[in-house]
Design a protein around this motif. Sequence first.
Motif, short mmCIF file in Angstrom:
data_model
loop_
_atom_site.label_atom_id
_atom_site.label_comp_id
_atom_site.label_asym_id
_atom_site.label_seq_id
_atom_site.Cartn_x
_atom_site.Cartn_y
_atom_site.Cartn_z
N LEU A 40 -7.72 -2.02 0.59
CA LEU A 40 -6.49 -2.75 0.92
C LEU A 40 -5.96 -2.33 2.29
O LEU A 40 -5.57 -3.17 3.10
CB LEU A 40 -5.43 -2.51 -0.16
N SER A 41 -5.98 -1.02 2.56
CA SER A 41 -5.51 -0.51 3.85
C SER A 41 -6.38 -1.03 4.99
O SER A 41 -5.87 -1.38 6.07
CB SER A 41 -5.51 1.02 3.84
N PRO A 86 0.82 -1.23 0.00
CA PRO A 86 0.00 0.00 0.00
C PRO A 86 0.84 1.27 0.00
O PRO A 86 0.42 2.28 -0.57
CB PRO A 86 -0.83 -0.12 1.28
N LEU A 93 -9.78 1.31 -4.05
CA LEU A 93 -9.11 0.01 -3.88
C LEU A 93 -8.02 0.09 -2.82
O LEU A 93 -7.82 -0.84 -2.03
CB LEU A 93 -8.52 -0.47 -5.20
N LEU A 94 -7.30 1.21 -2.80
CA LEU A 94 -6.25 1.41 -1.80
C LEU A 94 -6.84 1.49 -0.40
O LEU A 94 -6.28 0.95 0.56
CB LEU A 94 -5.45 2.66 -2.12
#
Length: 325
Positions: free
Chosen positions: A196-197, A157, A192-193
Motif C-alpha cells: 500500500l505504501s 497507511p 500488505l502495508l
Amino acid sequence: MRNNTMVRELTLLGLTGNHELEIILFLLLMGIYLLTIMGNILIVLITLANQQLYTPMYFFLRHVAFVEIGFTSAIVPKALANIAIGQKTISLAGCFTQFFLYFVLGTTEFLLLAAMSIDRYVAICNPLRYSTIMNNRICSLLVLWSWAGALLLIIVPAVVLFRMPFCGPNTINHFFCDNGPLMKLACADTSLLELLSFLIAVLSLLGTLAINIVSYINIICTIMRIPSTTGRQKAFSTCASHFTVVSITYGSCIFLYIKPRGTSDLGFRKGVAVLNTVVSPLLIPFIYCLRNKQVQDALRATIRQLVSFWKGDSGISEQKNNTKQ
C-alpha cells in the motif's frame, strides 16, 4: 520469539556513531536549519507584503515555503536534540507524529508543485485567458485540494501502522522515523502495508511528476514557437526556478521511495534523506530569490520601505525629545 512487552520508546541511531563527526554534523545541520527557516519565512513575508507578488505563482510559492518550514521542523530539531543531549531516543507516539507530519507535508508539497506547473502552463500556453482561468477561487481550491489530497493519501497507511503492535526490537538505523525502518519493527505481517505504501508513493510521486512533465513539454513546445530570442529567454526564466526545485525534490524522493529495496547502501540512503529533508527545503528560498528578478526587486523594495519607516520613527522620536528639552 519476540518479547511480548510493548515498546514505548525507540532509539534512533542517527547519521553516524562517531562523536567528533557528530559535532560537525550538529553545527552544519543547525546552520542549514536556521537558514532554511529564515529563508522560507522571508518568502512568506515578501509574498504577503509586496503587492507586485500578488499573483498565482507567488500564492503557491508562499504555501510551498510554509510547507517546507513544517516539513524540515518535523525532522531536524529532534535530530539536533538527540545529538546535543547524546540520548538518541524518541517516544513511540513522537515517532508516529514525526512519521505522519513528514509524509503529509511531503505529499502536500508534491501536489503544490504540480499546481505550480499547471499555473506556468496556463501563463505561457494560454496567456490571454490566464487571469480568467487562474483566478483567486481556482488557486484557493488547488491549495485546499493539495492539503486534503495529501491527508487522504497518508491517513489510511498511517492508521494501519499506528495500530500495529511494537514489541521489540526498538532500534531504528536512521535519524528520523521513516516508514521503511519503522515497519520493520512491527510485530505483525507488514507485506500488505508495504505494498500500500509503495502504491501511494507511486501515485503521489509519479502521478504529480507526470503532471509536471506534461506541463513542461507543452511549455517548451510553446516557447520554441516564439519568434523572438528575448521572448524565449524571458519565458524560460519564468519557469527555471520551479523546474530546478522539481528536479531536486523529485529526484531524491524517487530514489528513496520508488527504487527497489536492497539496491543501495544504507549510509548512502541516509545521505539522500539528508538531501531531501535538510538541503532541499533550504534551496527553495535561494533558488527563487537568486534566480528571480521579480522577487529580488520586491525584496529590495520591502527593505527600502522598512528603512524609510525606521528612519521616520527615529525622526519623530528625535523631534519629540527636542520638544521636551
